[in-house]
Enzyme design. Structure first.
Site, PDB file in Angstrom:
ATOM      1  CG  ASP A  76      19.299  -9.525  11.292  1.00 42.48           C
ATOM      2  OD1 ASP A  76      20.012  -8.687  10.704  1.00 42.48           O
ATOM      3  OD2 ASP A  76      19.081 -10.670  10.848  1.00 42.48           O
ATOM      4  CB  SER A  77      16.624  -3.513  11.494  1.00 42.01           C
ATOM      5  OG  SER A  77      17.798  -2.762  11.723  1.00 42.01           O
TER       6      SER A  77
END
Length: 283
Positions: A158-159
């Site tokens: 979840d960048s």
């Protein structure tokens, strides 16, 4: 033309901008890593930006968080250990912990993000930070992935976008370390932006996935906050998890006793059907 004083203007894409009126600024501070602002929006509720780029909103975060967690977790069907890289707002942990998992490890580089999200965006984590199954690690995601002993059934990246602190999370080395950290049959999923606007991001990830996994693909979801059409998620696994049928997915959903605001077994299967312009981005 609208006077943009008092608006948050995002210029992530060259030649294109979107703006949110900041009806009330709740938080504005620069940490060691980035500038964080939380404000109230008439359309999206509370909104968090990092360095001027919208990361999450109260109103539409459920689509993004549900699709990046439930697609790999229900496809796997027996995940016990989940790793989330990033996700400081707690939304990804919130959704992963709705499954009968033993542990969710969440690695966030910026402790400041976690602390202010607890205070200013509590509905997004919805108690996830208090769940004893959550193992919160304040660390660099790339360093953690390189050094971990692994054993994860599902890894969720979840960048932020591939600029600043998030850039290293889009490299071949990072994906190689992630593959090593998966259990046999494990699944790696990644946030890959809006392919209509930033197609090279998806192409780069899937080129790396193609050399690492037997099944390298992408799936899509429409998230209103992220302008430009569908948002893309990378998918990599050595298993046949992508082929699970709707009936099996429905049984797995029913077994949890949960219902979701976006995710359904039918949406799960349909998300892997790619329009032509996205197919052409796949290596």
């Amino acid at each position: 033309m609208t006077n943009l004083t008092g608006w948050s203007v995002e210029t992530l894409h060259d030649g294109f901008a979107q703006a949110h009126r900041m009806d009330r600024v709740l938080y504005d501070s620069k940490t060691e890593h980035q500038r964080i602002i939380v404000f109230e929006s008439a359309q999206f509720g509370r909104v968090m930006t990092l360095d001027g780029v919208v990361q999450v909103t109260e109103r539409d975060n459920f689509i993004y968080h549900e699709m990046l967690t439930h697609v790999p977790l229900f496809a796997h069907g027996a995940a016990k250990r989940v790793l989330v890289i990033g996700g400081g707002d707690g939304g990804m942990a919130r959704e992963a912990l709705r499954h009968p998992v033993e542990q969710v490890t969440m690695v966030e580089i910026d402790a400041g993000v976690v602390e202010f999200c607890k205070e200013y965006l509590p509905s997004i984590s919805n108690g996830a930070f208090d769940d004893p199954r959550l193992d919160l690690q304040i660390a660099d995601g790339a360093d953690f992935m390189r050094e971990t002993d692994g054993g994860y059934d599902v890894i969720i990246v979840d960048s932020t976008d591939p600029v600043g602190p998030g850039e290293v999370l889009f490299t071949d080395h990072f994906y190689g370390h992630a593959k090593r950290a998966l259990t046999p049959g494990g699944i790696l999923v990644t946030q890959n932006g809006v392919p209509f606007m930033q197609g090279s991001e998806l192409t780069g990830t899937l080129r790396a996935f193609g050399s690492l996994f037997r099944d390298a693909h992408a799936y899509l979801a429409p998230v209103p906050t992220y302008q430009g059409g569908f948002m893309a998620f990378g998918w990599g696994t050595d298993s046949a998890a992508r082929d699970v049928d709707v009936a099996t997915l429905a049984d797995r959903v029913n077994a949890t006793g949960q219902s979701f605001d976006y995710y359904t077994p039918e949406i799960h299967k349909a998300a892997f059907a790619l329009p032509g312009y996205v197919k052409r981005l796949l290596p």
